[in-house]
Each structure stands twice: as C-alpha cells, then as structure tokens.
Design an enzyme around this catalytic site. Structure first.
Site, mmCIF file in Angstrom:
data_model
loop_
_atom_site.group_PDB
_atom_site.id
_atom_site.type_symbol
_atom_site.label_atom_id
_atom_site.label_comp_id
_atom_site.label_asym_id
_atom_site.label_seq_id
_atom_site.Cartn_x
_atom_site.Cartn_y
_atom_site.Cartn_z
ATOM 1 N N GLU A 129 0.828 -1.206 0.000
ATOM 2 C CA GLU A 129 0.000 0.000 0.000
ATOM 3 C C GLU A 129 0.865 1.261 0.000
ATOM 4 O O GLU A 129 1.822 1.333 0.768
ATOM 5 C CB GLU A 129 -0.925 0.006 1.222
ATOM 6 C CG GLU A 129 -1.980 1.098 1.166
ATOM 7 C CD GLU A 129 -2.901 1.086 2.378
ATOM 8 O OE1 GLU A 129 -4.104 1.301 2.207
ATOM 9 O OE2 GLU A 129 -2.407 0.874 3.509
ATOM 10 N N GLY A 294 2.105 0.649 10.968
ATOM 11 C CA GLY A 294 1.675 -0.128 12.123
ATOM 12 C C GLY A 294 1.113 -1.490 11.769
ATOM 13 O O GLY A 294 1.418 -2.483 12.422
ATOM 14 N N MET A 296 -1.240 -3.773 8.297
ATOM 15 C CA MET A 296 -1.817 -3.733 6.951
ATOM 16 C C MET A 296 -2.822 -4.846 6.784
ATOM 17 O O MET A 296 -2.575 -5.998 7.143
ATOM 18 C CB MET A 296 -0.711 -3.853 5.894
ATOM 19 C CG MET A 296 -1.202 -3.717 4.465
ATOM 20 S SD MET A 296 -1.953 -2.089 4.184
ATOM 21 C CE MET A 296 -3.044 -2.490 2.814
ATOM 22 N N GLU A 297 -3.968 -4.488 6.146
ATOM 23 C CA GLU A 297 -5.144 -5.341 6.106
ATOM 24 C C GLU A 297 -5.153 -6.349 4.981
ATOM 25 O O GLU A 297 -6.225 -6.663 4.434
ATOM 26 C CB GLU A 297 -6.396 -4.468 5.988
ATOM 27 C CG GLU A 297 -6.537 -3.678 4.691
ATOM 28 C CD GLU A 297 -6.014 -2.260 4.715
ATOM 29 O OE1 GLU A 297 -6.427 -1.443 3.875
ATOM 30 O OE2 GLU A 297 -5.169 -1.969 5.592
ATOM 31 N N ASN A 298 -4.039 -6.908 4.598
ATOM 32 C CA ASN A 298 -4.027 -7.894 3.525
ATOM 33 C C ASN A 298 -5.024 -9.016 3.834
ATOM 34 O O ASN A 298 -4.908 -9.672 4.865
ATOM 35 C CB ASN A 298 -2.639 -8.508 3.380
ATOM 36 C CG ASN A 298 -1.548 -7.460 3.405
ATOM 37 O OD1 ASN A 298 -1.538 -6.543 2.619
ATOM 38 N ND2 ASN A 298 -0.618 -7.631 4.346
ATOM 39 N N HIS A 328 -9.197 -3.164 14.029
ATOM 40 C CA HIS A 328 -9.174 -2.232 12.890
ATOM 41 C C HIS A 328 -8.865 -2.990 11.601
ATOM 42 O O HIS A 328 -9.585 -2.863 10.600
ATOM 43 C CB HIS A 328 -8.120 -1.157 13.168
ATOM 44 C CG HIS A 328 -7.835 -0.221 12.034
ATOM 45 N ND1 HIS A 328 -8.004 1.137 12.148
ATOM 46 C CD2 HIS A 328 -7.353 -0.417 10.775
ATOM 47 C CE1 HIS A 328 -7.668 1.723 11.011
ATOM 48 N NE2 HIS A 328 -7.263 0.791 10.161
ATOM 49 N N GLU A 329 -7.791 -3.776 11.627
ATOM 50 C CA GLU A 329 -7.407 -4.519 10.413
ATOM 51 C C GLU A 329 -8.458 -5.546 10.038
ATOM 52 O O GLU A 329 -8.720 -5.791 8.849
ATOM 53 C CB GLU A 329 -6.049 -5.183 10.609
ATOM 54 C CG GLU A 329 -4.915 -4.236 10.971
ATOM 55 C CD GLU A 329 -4.799 -3.042 10.041
ATOM 56 O OE1 GLU A 329 -5.076 -3.190 8.828
ATOM 57 O OE2 GLU A 329 -4.441 -1.955 10.517
ATOM 58 N N GLU A 351 -10.658 3.577 5.826
ATOM 59 C CA GLU A 351 -9.887 3.888 7.027
ATOM 60 C C GLU A 351 -10.732 4.472 8.157
ATOM 61 O O GLU A 351 -10.534 4.138 9.322
ATOM 62 C CB GLU A 351 -8.733 4.837 6.682
ATOM 63 C CG GLU A 351 -7.694 4.232 5.753
ATOM 64 C CD GLU A 351 -7.050 2.950 6.295
ATOM 65 O OE1 GLU A 351 -7.195 2.651 7.484
ATOM 66 O OE2 GLU A 351 -6.403 2.250 5.505
#
Length: 875
Positions: A129, A294, A296-298, A328-329, A351
């Site tokens: 990203e 911090g 990442m939402e892979n 969050h992720e 986000e």
C-alpha cells in the site's frame, strides 16, 4: 534510470474505464533469498479485457528480460523504470507476460528482506500500500482494477511460505519447494500479500453457527520471527481475534470471505444461504520487524509491526492499543477488501470505518473496556491537530495523484472520519448504521464503490437527510468549537445554559453549522471533590440551543461534549478552567476527566491560556490521577508544553518540577500497577531534560527499583538514553547494556541512546542524511536526535536538505526526515531567523513536489503555534 513513480487520478480513471482485469499468475523465485542476492525473478501473466488498443502496465525495476502481448514480443526502448507501454492490444481479451528481476527491499516497500542478527535467519514479507506491488511484479496498480491472483512461489524447503489464499500444491526440487496458492477472490493489487521464512507459528480455530442454519470455521494463525516467539502472547491475540469475528459476523451480515481454498461469487439473494461460498477460510496474522507502518489489512494474511509484541511490563493502554489495531485490520476485511474505494478520494471509506470499528469493537466485545477513553483522549487529538493545519482537507478529499494519496493517510482520514461516523451512529442509531453497512456489502461485494454508494445504502434506514449531513460533516474542514455559556445564580446554581457552536472552514472561509448530538455535564464541588450534578442530552442543529435540564443545578464546572459523542473542541469557561486546575483529579468518570484534560490542552495549544497553567495543573493533579492511560496521554502533552510552548527561560524550572513530581509519584504508586509502570517511564523521560533525576535514573538502570516494578528492557533503554543525554553514561555503558540485550530491538535502541548525546549530533545528522538506513534505524536515530535537543544549530543544513530529500529516498522515509529534523524554534532572534529561512525556501520553491511542500508548510505552522504559545504569559 530515472523514473516518475507518481500516478494521477485522471490517467488512472481513463485506464480503469478501458480495462477489466481477469486474472494474474505471479511466479516468484525466492530460492536465493537467504544469500546476498539483491534480486529475485518475477514472472507475471496478466489476462484482461480492453476496449482500447493501448495502455500501460506498472513495474518498478532495473531489469526486464522480456514482455509479450498476446504472444508478440514488446520492445522496451521507452521503458522509464515505472511503466511498460502496451500497444496493439486486441479489443477484448489480452494476455501480457512480463519476466523481470525485482529487488529485495530494505525500506519496507514491495518485498522486504530482513536477516535477524540474533540467529542469522532470513525473513521476507510484503507491503504494497498504496502502490508498491509494482516493485514485485507487473500489474495494473490502481484500486479499482481488481483481479484474481494466483501466486506460485519457489523458496527454501525449510521455510514457511504463506499468501492471501491457502496453498493447494507443493513441488520439492532439490533444496527448494515451489508452492502454488489458490486463486484469490477479486483483489486490488495493494492488498496482495506474501511471507516466507522460518516463521514461528501458533494455531487456533474460530467457528460460528448462525440463526439461518449456515456455519463457518476459520483457521487462525499467529506468526512471528523465532526470536520473538516468547513474546507472541497468542492466547490474547486469538481472544481478541475471535471476539472481532463474532462481532463482525453478526453486525455485517456477510460471512468472512477470505483465505478459502475455493471461491465462488456470493449469491445476491441472501435467502439462498451465505457461508457455502466461503469454505476452508483462514485468517493469518504475522508480526514482522522493520515495518514502515503499524499494520496492513491484507485479506487472509494481515501484517503487524512487531512493536505490538511486548517484551514484558505491558500496560492496559498498550494492550488496548493492540486490540484496537487487530480489530481495525479485521474490519478492513469488509471495509476496504471486500468493498474497495474506486480511487484514493474515498480512502476514508475504508480507514475511517476501520478506525471507528477498532475502538468500538474493542470497547463492546473485549475485556479492554477503556477503548473509548483512548479514542477520546488520545486518538482524536491527532484529528484536531491535522484539522487546524493549513493543509487540512475534508474527510472526502479530492486526491489528484499518488503522492497526495500517500499523505492523506492522516489524522483526518482516520481519526476525524471515525469521530464523525461515531457521531452518525449517535444521530441515527447503531442499528440503522449496521443495517446500511449490510446493504452496502451485499450490493458491492468484491467490487469498488464510492461515497455515494455508501449513502445510498444508509439512507433507507433513517429519516435524517444523510446528504445534508454529509455536506456539513464530510465536505467541510476545521473542528467545531463548542461552548457552554453558563449563567450562575445564588450558590452557583445554573440560571441559564446555552450550548453554542462556531466553525470557520479554513479552506473556504465560510461559516459551518453542523448537526451535533451530544451531552453536557455539570459538576459541583463537594466533600469528595467534583461531583456530577446533571447530565443533559443536547441536539444542536443551529448555532445555539438552550439546555433547560441544567437550570437549578449547581455547576462549578460545566463540560460540553461529556461522553465524547461528537467531533468538536470543547471549551471550558473561565470558572470551569480554574476549578479544573485544582480539582480535576477528583472527577470519578474517566471519560469526563479525560475530556477536561483535553479541553485544557486544546486551550494551551491554541494559546488561549499560558502553558505554565497546564504545567502547574499537571504537577498538582497528575499525582492523584487514578487512570494510567490518562496519565500517559497527558504526560506526553505536558512534555510538549514545557519543551515548546513555555518561554525558553522558564523551562529548566519546569523540568525540575516535573522531575520532583515523578520521583514522589513512583515511590507512592501501588506495586505492580499500571500507574507504577507509567510513572517509571515518565521518570526516565523527564530525566533526559533535568539533571535533578540523574541519580534516580541511574539507580533504576542499576536495578534498584521499587517493590513490584519490573525493569524491562524497554525501560532500561529509555533510562540509558536519558543518562547519555545528561552525560552520566557514555558509549561504554551503552555497549555493556547492549551485551545484555543483543537483539534486534536492543541494537536499534542503542542507536537512540548513542544519538541522545549532544556531542553526537554531527554524526547523527550525517548518518540520517547520508547512510542507507532501515525504517527502524531511521526512527531510532531521529528519536535520539530529538532527545539531544539540537535547537536551531542545523537550520541551514536543513534548508539545503530540502532540495534533495524527496528525490533521493522513498516518500515515507523522506517525510520522516523532513518532520524529524525540523529545527526547534524559540521566540528569539536565532529562532525567528531559522524559521524565516525555511519560510523563504517554501516561498522560493513553488515547483518543488507538492507533497514535500505540504509537509514543510505543516512544520512551519507547528513552529508558529509554538511561538504564539510562548508569548502568552501568566495572568
């Protein structure tokens, strides 16, 4: 080779209209990753439909072996290092094959390679990203061009290899094995993921049986490098993960769709059932070193910085933060991954929602019940700060290119957007909010969407006009200022209370009136201190509204926005300010007490009260603070107040006073408590600025700790930096500590400690400007640089650096330097001259990259804010 890595909205819109991506097959040969090889072979086979005869495909590399379009060789004379031009395309289906050598990264973009100094093991992980998948393989690098990815990875046989989807086959060949993974559902390129290396693995499962008769089981995996396994705390990580999956499965009405061995498009008619399309799913979470963000939402393979693995002594605040990030992720598996913004204008669609969900689900579904406090007292201040800068932008921002998109991962897109959505929930109710989200996912699953698509899904579930609401909240800038004008009569009883709002959009200059659903609380001084006398709900749709519920109640302190339901800077009247300065700690409600601290801090930041008043309030009220999270947040603010907002001549006395407070507080704190750990941290931090704590810091570092306090490695390194700053330790003591903690984290921490020495500033500057550093090393040196307090000594070299910093580094590292090396200015001739030189650079270089100019302008604004605060004296 010079390449322009930027991508514009206009050209990507045109490409998005022309192409429809079908599939990617990405073959990566990582067999030599554990050697000193700088590159790996990458082969991409991309199948797509086109309505035009030419376009380009993105790839960042120095070596391309071949490119074919529908079997025809492409000549690469015009390749610029970022774009491969494709001509003579068929109208309809096309196949492009690109063979290239791609570079391993050491700065976190694309495929990052790390060799552990503790055991020599090599680990790989990806971060793509916003547009760094093109550093790994050829692709159409924009979020709306989704495709189904099949990864084929060759790596050493003893390594663990994971991707978004499960492995479906493996073929050993000598010392290596080729792993083939199942095709993904349609994905944007920025969320593809891969890890490879001897990762440590812990596993669990989550299952659900739903009311409609469907069921689902998800395999859970937590991973980290072997040297951090003892700190993984998988039980807590899985506890949080399961709580989140429970919540989202109920709230979103769409089963978790990632990491399955097979994929079929979900049925549009949910009466046909849901879970049968998503079988064999997995949810991997991996904690990695040297990460440049911090988390990442892979989908199916979420990556986190290993800073979330605590090496002992973690506080409730740290654990709450980790839970909020995990959740969050996880929210992104739906907001962002399942339904992706069409372009970065709608970055907030993923986000802001994920930020809100991270805190809301932590609060409502886990044992970490201080999440709203952390959001209100800490996270939202990030939003207020960004929303008052000259670079502020609406939550829905016009993003013209990639560089602008990278910068809009900011306090407005995350925190303000989350706060505004929380206010939306307060207005329409959480039931309507989640009902709209369910319709949004059902309508746009595995596709791209816009803000209008979201409002269309939400509007049927409320009588409120969401289009007008959006215009007021999402298309304007600057925080509302909320006041409670209070008239008091005999005995302090309220005779009239009027809540008012005022906001001037910083961009347009227009006055903005927003709808607010909030609460106002009154507090009166009693035998036990401040006691709440009323809590009144308020609906504010115009410039003001009366609050009749307050009349007749005594209110020595009036708090607007009690409970933190809306987004706005709450102001305290003069009487409330003075009452708070002597009795704040007696408020028993944590959210309200935190809100009063926040109000005092915003008055200080905005130069409405002298910084000395905030410092004095900390010195009298913080020792009685019962919540370590509030203490930790406010302590960071008081350090900013002393270091930047106080007149320079008064700072030494203020640091000495803070040191005295910490010395007494740590001695009186309950053993093994969060408060004790927090005061120990603060003593170590204050010690860097006052020599009165040198003896206390040295004693702690030597192991002479209060009963119940654990001397963690993190605390020891923080003490080391302060002792080096004060000249009480030299390089020999730092080296001795490193021998006891000769780990990656220890080595990085030693960089901070050594850079904290004022005499090391020249060498630290040289390393930051000249050396090729990892993200961790750069951050560590910048932290030490700040502790060393260089003032304006390097103002001229800083101005000269601005001419080259953007072209010589990746954007994230260049941005860190521009912010971290900005000189601290005081209200004296030297400070004003330094600031004037930077202003002159900004004025004289209108053609410099817009992203760089934005950062410089923001730092100038921060400096001017500090100068204004320094001019406010005690009344």
């Amino acid at each position: 080779m010079t390449s322009d890595l930027n991508l514009t909205r206009q050209e990507c819109d045109a490409r998005g209209d022309q192409l429809k991506v079908r599939t990617y097959r990405v073959e990566l040969d990582l067999s030599e990753a554990a050697t000193d090889a700088e590159t790996y072979r990458s082969r991409s086979t991309v199948v797509f439909d086109s309505t035009g005869t030419s376009t380009w495909i993105d790839l960042v590399t120095d070596v391309i072996d071949s490119v074919t379009v529908n079997g025809r060789q492409v000549h690469l004379e015009d390749y610029d290092g970022a774009r491969i031009l494709l001509h003579d395309l068929e109208i309809g289906e096309n196949t492009v094959v690109v063979d290239a050598l791609c570079k391993y990264s050491r700065t976190g973009e694309g495929l990052h390679r790390f060799t552990d100094p503790e055991d020599g093991n090599t680990y790989l992980y990806t971060h793509c990203e916003p547009t760094d998948a093109r550093r790994m393989f050829a692709c159409f690098e924009q979020p709306d061009l989704k495709g189904q990815f099949t990864f084929v990875v060759t790596a050493p046989s003893q390594w663990l290899v994971r991707s978004n989807q499960p492995e479906v086959s493996s073929e050993p060949a000598g010392e290596c094995t080729t792993h083939t993974f199942a095709p993904t559902p349609p994905l944007s390129s920025y969320i593809v993921a891969l890890i490879a290396g001897p990762y440590a693995v812990v596993q669990d499962t989550w299952s659900v049986k739903r009311a409609d008769g469907s069921s689902q089981t998800i395999e859970l995996t937590a991973m980290c490098r072997r040297g951090m396994l003892e700190h993984l705390e998988s039980d807590e990580i899985f506890y949080t993960t399961k709580a989140g999956l429970d919540f989202y499965d109920r709230a979103y009405g769409f089963p978790y769709p990632w990491g399955g061995s097979s994929y079929a498009a979900p049925a549009k008619d949910r009466s046909e059932g849901r879970a049968e399309n998503f079988v064999g799913c997995k949810y991997d979470q991996v904690f990695v070193p040297e990460y440049n963000i911090g988390a990442m939402e892979n989908p199916g393979l979420v990556t986190f910085t290993e800073d979330y693995l605590f090496r002992g002594g973690a506080t409730t605040m740290q654990r709450t933060s980790r839970a909020a990030v995990i959740l969050h992720e996880m929210a992104h598996m739906w907001f962002g991954d399942l339904v992706t913004p069409k372009w970065w204008d709608d970055l907030w669609l993923k986000e802001s929602f994920a930020d809100l969900m991270g805190y809301q689900v932590t609060q409502e579904a886990t044992r970490f019940d201080q999440a709203w406090l952390q959001f209100a007292s800490g996270r939202k201040l990030w939003a207020y700060t960004y929303d008052q800068l000259p670079s502020t932008h609406p939550v829905i921002a016009r993003i013209e290119d990639l560089e602008a998109a990278a910068q809009n991962f900011d306090g407005i897109t995350y925190s303000k957007g989350a706060a505004v959505l929380r206010q939306l929930q307060a207005i329409i109710g959480p039931e309507s909010f989640f009902a709209g989200a369910r319709d949004y996912f059902a309508a746009h699953a595995f596709g791209s969407a816009t803000f209008n698509d979201l409002l269309t899904a939400l509007q049927p579930h409320t009588e409120h006009d969401l289009w007008r609401w959006a215009d007021a909240w999402l298309r304007t800038t600057s925080p509302s200022e909320l006041t409670a004008d209070t008239s008091r009569g005999h005995g302090g009883a309220v005779t009239e209370l009027v809540v008012r709002q005022r906001c001037t959009d910083r961009i347009t200059g227009d006055e903005v009136v927003r709808p607010h659903q909030l609460q106002v609380a009154g507090y009166a001084l009693g035998e036990a201190g401040l006691e709440r006398t009323f809590l009144a709900p308020v609906t504010l749709t115009g410039e003001s509204v009366e609050v009749p519920e307050a009349v007749g109640n005594r209110a020595d302190l009036v708090l607007v926005n009690a409970g933190d339901l809306t987004y706005g800077i709450g102001r305290l009247d003069e009487q409330s300010q003075h009452v708070a300065s002597t009795h704040l700690s007696s408020i028993t409600d944590d959210l309200d007490r935190g809100a009063v601290w926040t109000a005092l801090w915003n008055l200080t930041r905005d130069a409405r009260i002298p910084a000395s008043r905030f410092v004095d309030t900390f010195c009298t009220q913080a020792p009685a603070e019962s919540n370590a999270m509030i203490l930790r947040i406010v302590a960071g603010q008081v350090q900013t107040a002393v270091g930047h907002f106080l007149p320079a001549g008064t700072r030494t006395a203020a640091w000495d006073a803070l040191g005295g407070v910490a010395r007494v507080a740590i001695a009186g704190a309950e053993p093994e408590s969060d408060l004790q750990r927090t005061w120990a941290d603060l003593l170590a931090e204050f010690a860097s600025q006052t020599d009165t704590l040198a003896g206390d810091a040295a004693a702690l570092a030597d192991g002479k700790v209060p009963d119940g306090l654990t001397l963690t490695d993190e605390l020891r390194w923080k003490l080391a930096a302060s002792l080096v700053r004060q000249g009480a330790w030299d390089e020999a003591e730092v080296q001795h500590l490193l021998e006891q903690d000769n780990t990656l984290i220890g080595r990085t921490s030693s960089l901070t400690a050594l850079a904290a020495a004022p005499q090391a500033q020249d060498e630290t500057w040289r390393r930051l400007v000249e050396d090729e550093l990892t993200n961790d090393a750069q951050r560590a040196l910048l932290t030490g640089w700040g502790i060393s307090d260089p003032g304006t000594k390097y103002a001229q070299p800083y101005v000269e650096l601005l001419d080259s910093v953007w072209g010589d580094r990746v954007q994230s590292m260049a941005q860190r330097l521009v912010i971290g090396l900005f000189p601290d200015v005081d209200a004296d001739d030297e400070g004003r001259a330094a600031l004037g030189a930077i202003r002159s650079w900004y004025d004289d270089n209108p053609g410099s990259p817009a992203a760089l100019r934005r950062i410089v302008l923001e730092q100038i604004d921060h400096a001017e804010r500090a100068l204004r605060a320094q001019q406010v004296t005690q009344d």
